[in-house]
Design a protein around this motif. Sequence first.
Motif, PDB file in Angstrom:
ATOM      1  N   VAL A  12       0.884  -1.187   0.079  1.00  9.70           N
ATOM      2  CA  VAL A  12      -0.086  -0.065   0.223  1.00  9.70           C
ATOM      3  C   VAL A  12       0.941   1.132   0.134  1.00  9.70           C
ATOM      4  O   VAL A  12       1.750   1.504   0.881  1.00  9.70           O
ATOM      5  N   ALA A  13       0.739   2.029  -1.005  1.00  9.46           N
ATOM      6  CA  ALA A  13       1.617   3.179  -0.998  1.00  9.46           C
ATOM      7  C   ALA A  13       0.508   4.494  -1.110  1.00  9.46           C
ATOM      8  O   ALA A  13      -0.482   4.405  -1.644  1.00  9.46           O
ATOM      9  N   GLN A  37      -1.736  -6.645 -14.185  1.00  5.39           N
ATOM     10  CA  GLN A  37      -2.978  -7.055 -14.285  1.00  5.39           C
ATOM     11  C   GLN A  37      -4.166  -6.396 -13.559  1.00  5.39           C
ATOM     12  O   GLN A  37      -3.735  -6.321 -12.319  1.00  5.39           O
ATOM     13  N   ALA A  38      -4.982  -5.795 -14.123  1.00  4.30           N
ATOM     14  CA  ALA A  38      -6.017  -5.244 -13.572  1.00  4.30           C
ATOM     15  C   ALA A  38      -6.940  -6.373 -13.192  1.00  4.30           C
ATOM     16  O   ALA A  38      -7.366  -7.340 -13.738  1.00  4.30           O
ATOM     17  N   GLN A  84      -2.705   6.770  -8.504  1.00  7.28           N
ATOM     18  CA  GLN A  84      -3.848   5.806  -8.438  1.00  7.28           C
ATOM     19  C   GLN A  84      -4.164   4.818  -9.468  1.00  7.28           C
ATOM     20  O   GLN A  84      -4.451   3.719  -9.110  1.00  7.28           O
ATOM     21  N   GLU A  85      -3.900   5.296 -10.864  1.00  3.71           N
ATOM     22  CA  GLU A  85      -4.106   4.378 -11.794  1.00  3.71           C
ATOM     23  C   GLU A  85      -2.827   3.515 -11.843  1.00  3.71           C
ATOM     24  O   GLU A  85      -3.165   2.285 -12.658  1.00  3.71           O
ATOM     25  N   ASP A  86      -2.000   3.324 -10.897  1.00  2.00           N
ATOM     26  CA  ASP A  86      -0.950   2.313 -10.965  1.00  2.00           C
ATOM     27  C   ASP A  86      -1.383   1.290 -10.238  1.00  2.00           C
ATOM     28  O   ASP A  86      -0.853   0.267 -10.076  1.00  2.00           O
ATOM     29  N   SER A  87      -2.421   1.162  -9.437  1.00  2.00           N
ATOM     30  CA  SER A  87      -3.052   0.414  -8.530  1.00  2.00           C
ATOM     31  C   SER A  87      -3.097  -1.119  -9.321  1.00  2.00           C
ATOM     32  O   SER A  87      -4.275  -0.847 -10.473  1.00  2.00           O
ATOM     33  N   GLY A 105       4.972 -15.827 -10.911  1.00  2.00           N
ATOM     34  CA  GLY A 105       5.019 -15.889  -9.650  1.00  2.00           C
ATOM     35  C   GLY A 105       3.402 -15.527  -9.036  1.00  2.00           C
ATOM     36  O   GLY A 105       2.771 -15.302 -10.080  1.00  2.00           O
ATOM     37  N   PRO A 106       3.227 -15.475  -7.925  1.00  4.41           N
ATOM     38  CA  PRO A 106       1.910 -15.032  -7.228  1.00  4.41           C
ATOM     39  C   PRO A 106       1.560 -13.562  -7.668  1.00  4.41           C
ATOM     40  O   PRO A 106       0.158 -13.451  -7.325  1.00  4.41           O
ATOM     41  N   GLY A 107       2.600 -12.732  -7.687  1.00  2.00           N
ATOM     42  CA  GLY A 107       2.071 -11.336  -8.047  1.00  2.00           C
ATOM     43  C   GLY A 107       2.250 -10.587  -6.790  1.00  2.00           C
ATOM     44  O   GLY A 107       2.368 -11.059  -5.564  1.00  2.00           O
ATOM     45  N   THR A 108       2.447  -9.303  -6.959  1.00  2.00           N
ATOM     46  CA  THR A 108       2.341  -8.357  -5.979  1.00  2.00           C
ATOM     47  C   THR A 108       1.312  -7.371  -6.111  1.00  2.00           C
ATOM     48  O   THR A 108       1.057  -6.623  -7.259  1.00  2.00           O
ATOM     49  N   ARG A 109       0.276  -7.218  -5.098  1.00  2.00           N
ATOM     50  CA  ARG A 109      -0.939  -6.416  -5.230  1.00  2.00           C
ATOM     51  C   ARG A 109      -0.651  -5.113  -4.760  1.00  2.00           C
ATOM     52  O   ARG A 109      -0.150  -4.971  -3.601  1.00  2.00           O
TER      53      ARG A 109
END
Lengths: 113, 112
Positions: A12-13, A37-38, A84-87, A105-109
Amino acid sequence: GAGVSQSPRYKVAKRGQDVALRCDPISGHVSLFWYQQALGQGPEFLTYFQNEAQLDKSGLPSDRFFAERPEGSVSTLKIQRTQQEDSAVYLCASSLESGLGRYFGPGTRLTVL
Amino acid sequence: TQLLEQSPQFLSIQEGENLTVYCNSSSVFSSLQWYRQEPGEGPVLLVTVVTGGEVKKLKRLTFQFGDARKDSSLHITAAQPGDTGLYLCAGARTSNTGKLIFGQGTTLQVKP
């Protein structure tokens, strides 16, 4: 054997912060890929490395995005001045060769507030 | 512009039913891959097809690459709840490219 690992799993940033996402590929895999991936969508290509060489960065959405793989193994995706659009979920994948199937990999959300 | 169009986008069926997912494009691909993704995980490769007209079977899953290498299909026989997930097709325009183009995915729900 170990698969592709990514860290952190969740980030969370605050808008404007810089973030760094790490990818540890499968040992011996020459090719490494980053995807974004959105929610509910397919992954979108960001960039691709063969060993330490970044062969294609055509998918990076802006100059705020930067990826490196200095020793041909671990890779870092850096996003400066997050918006915000980088989420999204950032997926890393590796393969023995570029033409073969990817191991993801499992990804970073990443959530940018 | 979506280079690879998947249909349907959502599918909810009962256990034991058959289904087909389609992946279409106006462009020719050197190869095409199918992945399955579960929530919170990365996509897992199911199959790669490289020859026009090629058919590959993986247990109850049958994959076909179109003769012109512009489209592909995934057929599941007697679906089970464990088949639930997001199915993604992905194509490579050339054999040595690192850029894999994904479709938007088909979300499959199989109810017991």
